[in-house]
Design a protein around this motif. Structure first.
Motif, PDB file in Angstrom:
ATOM      1  N   ILE A 236      43.876  38.626  48.998  1.00  0.00           N
ATOM      2  CA  ILE A 236      43.252  37.966  47.845  1.00  0.00           C
ATOM      3  C   ILE A 236      43.786  36.546  47.695  1.00  0.00           C
ATOM      4  CG2 ILE A 236      43.112  37.997  45.316  1.00  0.00           C
ATOM      5  CD1 ILE A 236      43.110  41.078  45.519  1.00  0.00           C
ATOM      6  N   ALA A 244      46.873  33.733  43.072  1.00  0.00           N
ATOM      7  CA  ALA A 244      46.542  35.109  42.698  1.00  0.00           C
ATOM      8  C   ALA A 244      47.373  35.450  41.470  1.00  0.00           C
ATOM      9  CB  ALA A 244      46.832  36.076  43.838  1.00  0.00           C
ATOM     10  N   GLU A 420      40.097  45.542  44.454  1.00  0.00           N
ATOM     11  CA  GLU A 420      38.830  44.969  44.007  1.00  0.00           C
ATOM     12  C   GLU A 420      38.910  44.570  42.534  1.00  0.00           C
ATOM     13  OE1 GLU A 420      35.386  47.261  44.835  1.00  0.00           O
ATOM     14  OE2 GLU A 420      35.769  47.383  47.000  1.00  0.00           O
ATOM     15  N   GLU A 423      40.687  41.248  42.343  1.00  0.00           N
ATOM     16  CA  GLU A 423      39.752  40.183  42.734  1.00  0.00           C
ATOM     17  C   GLU A 423      38.774  39.879  41.593  1.00  0.00           C
ATOM     18  OE1 GLU A 423      38.084  37.234  44.769  1.00  0.00           O
ATOM     19  OE2 GLU A 423      39.580  38.455  45.821  1.00  0.00           O
TER      20      GLU A 423
END
Length: 433
Positions: A236, A244, A420, A423
Motif C-alpha cells: 500500500i 500510508a 483492502e 487502502e
C-alpha cells in the motif's frame, strides 16, 4: 526448529507421505484381518464425522462452524487411528512381525494427529511457524523514529515529498502500551510504521488501530504473522509514494482466552484502553494526526465486532471503521452468560452496548464511514454483514461492503480484507492523490 514453516507444502507433503506409508505398512501386515481393518476405517470415519459435528456445530467450541477441510480431516484422522488400533491388537502373526507392526501402529497415532492438525492449521492460516503455535512471537522490539526538532512545525502529508533516502519498506515491532487510565493489563502491542514515518521531517500520518480475533493463540502478532500484514502494508505504501497510515495493533484481550468485548466491565476496561491509553501513547511517541477523521478502528472476528462497537460509539475518536467478519454485537456464551459475566447482570447496560442500537440512537452520522467485509463461505458471520450495512446506512454512515470470494472465517480472508480496508481508508484521508 521453531521457525519451521507450517503452511509450506515442503513441510506438509513429506509428513502426509510418511503418515500414508505407516498406514499402508500396518494394513499390509494385518491383511489376514482385513475385515477388522475395513470396519475400523469405516467406524473411524463415522466417529470423526460425528465428532466434528458435535464439537463444531452443537458445542461450538471454537465459535465458528467447521469448514469442509476440518470435517474431512477429522474423519481421516479417526480412520487412521482405527487402522492403528487394529495394528496394535491384531498385527502380525510371527512374533517379530507382530512387534514391528505394533511399533509402526504406535507411530501412526502421532503421525495421524499431527497430519490432521497441520491440515486444519493450513486451512485457517493461523500458525505460520512452530513458534507461533507455541505462542512465541518473533516480532522484535520496535525502534521508534527520532523526535522532530524542538519548535518545528508539523509536516502536512498532503504537500510532503519523499526524500531520496526514504526506506523501501516500512518497519514494525513490539511496544508496551500501558493501561494508565484503564488499568487494563494488555500484552505487548505491535506497531507498523510506513516508509514516510522513518525519515527526517516525517509528515503527520493517519492512524489505524487494528485488532486480532479472540480464541486459541489469539494475539496482536496474528495480524503480521498469520495475516502477513506487514507485506500487505508495504505494498500500500509503495502505491502512495511511501505514505500510508501508521498501524497500531494493540492487545484488546489481555490473554487469548479472555474476551472483555471492548467494553469497560468485570473482564477488563478494554474500551478505555483502546480509546484513551492507546491514542495517548501514539501521540506521545509518533508523528500522528490528532483528529478523529484521521483515525480508523479495524479488526477481524472479535476485533471486527470491536471495530463496529467503537466506530458506532466513538465517532469523535474513530471517524472510520473496518469490520471484517465481526459479530452483530458483544457476546460471550449466549445472552444470559454475557449479561452475567460481562455486564455484572445489568441487562440495560448490555442492551445499551449493542452497536446497532447505538447507531440508531446516535443517528445521523454525518462524517463517519465504514468498510464491512466477510468471506463468501463464512456461514456464521457472513450473514451479519448485510444487517450491519443496512443499520449503518440507515444511520447516515457511508458504507463500503466487500465479500471475499472463496473466503471463510480465517486469516486468509482477514489478511486480504483488512489490507483492502486500509487502502480504502487511505483514500478517505489526504494520503492518496
Amino acid at each position: 526448529m521453531t521457525t519451521l514453516p507450517l503452511l509450506s507444502a515442503h513441510v506438509l507433503l513429506p509428513h502426509y507421505a510418511l503418515t500414508l506409508v505407516a498406514a499402508v505398512l500396518v494394513l499390509t501386515t494385518v491383511r489376514r484381518s482385513w475385515r477388522w481393518a475395513a470396519v475400523a476405517i469405516v467406524a473411524g470415519a463415522l466417529v470423526g464425522t460425528m465428532l466434528s459435528w458435535f464439537l463444531g456445530d452443537v458445542l461450538d467450541v471454537l465459535g465458528v462452524p467447521p469448514t469442509w477441510v476440518d470435517r474431512v480431516w477429522t474423519g481421516v484422522v479417526c480412520a487412521l487411528l482405527g487402522v492403528a488400533v487394529v495394528g496394535l491388537v491384531r498385527g502380525g502373526r510371527a512374533r517379530r512381525g507382530r512387534v514391528l507392526t505394533r511399533v509402526v501402529a504406535a507411530l501412526l497415532v502421532p503421525l495421524a494427529l499431527v497430519s490432521g492438525g497441520l491440515a486444519v492449521n493450513r486451512d485457517a492460516g493461523l500458525f505460520p511457524t512452530i513458534a507461533d503455535a507455541l505462542g512465541q512471537s518473533h516480532v522484535p522490539p520496535l525502534r521508534l523514529p527520532d523526535d522532530p526538532a524542538p519548535g518545528s512545525a508539523p509536516v502536512d502529508a498532503a504537500s510532503w515529498r519523499p526524500p531520496r533516502d526514504m526506506p523501501a519498506h516500512g518497519r514494525y515491532g513490539s511496544v508496551r502500551i500501558p493501561g494508565t487510565a484503564s488499568h487494563f493489563h494488555a500484552r505487548p502491542a505491535i506497531v507498523w510504521l510506513p516508509p514516510a514515518a522513518l525519515v527526517e521531517h516525517a509528515p503527520e500520518l493517519p492512524v489505524v488501530v487494528m485488532l486480532s480475533g479472540q480464541g486459541p493463540g489469539a494475539a496482536p502478532a496474528n495480524i503480521v504473522e498469520a495475516g502477513r500484514m506487514a507485506t500487505r502494508l508495504d505494498a500500500i505504501a509503495h502505491r502512495h509514494r511511501g505514505l500510508a497510515p501508521i498501524v497500531v495493533m494493540p492487545d484488546q484481550l489481555a490473554r487469548a482466552s479472555n474476551n472483555p468485548m471492548c467494553v469497560d466491565g468485570p473482564l477488563g476496561n478494554s474500551a478505555t484502553y483502546l480509546t484513551r491509553d492507546v491514542p495517548t501513547w501514539v501521540h506521545e511517541h509518533l508523528h500522528a494526526a490528532a483528529g478523529g477523521a484521521d483515525w480508523a478502528i479495524a479488526g477481524f472476528s472479535q476485533g471486527g465486532t470491536c471495530a463496529l462497537q467503537l466506530g458506532a460509539g466513538r465517532p469523535d475518536r474513530f471517524g472510520s471503521w473496518i469490520d471484517v467478519s465481526g459479530q452483530i454485537g458483544p457476546v460471550l456464551q449466549g445472552r444470559d452468560d454475557t449479561v452475567s459475566r460481562g455486564f455484572r447482570g445489568d441487562r440495560a447496560a448490555y442492551e445499551a452496548a449493542q452497536p446497532l442500537r447505538v447507531l440508531a440512537e446516535r443517528a445521523p452520522y454525518r462524517d463517519s464511514a465504514a468498510f464491512v467485509a466477510a468471506g463468501a463461505d463464512d456461514s456464521r458471520y457472513g450473514p451479519v454483514v448485510p444487517r450491519v450495512v443496512a443499520a449503518a446506512r440507515a444511520a447516515g454512515v457511508t458504507v463500503t461492503e466487500r465479500i471475499i470470494e472463496d473466503g471463510g472465517h480465517d486469516w486468509h480472508t482477514a489478511g486480504v480484507a483488512l489490507a483492502e480496508g486500509v487502502e480504502w481508508f487511505v483514500h478517505r484521508t489526504h494520503l492518496a492523490r
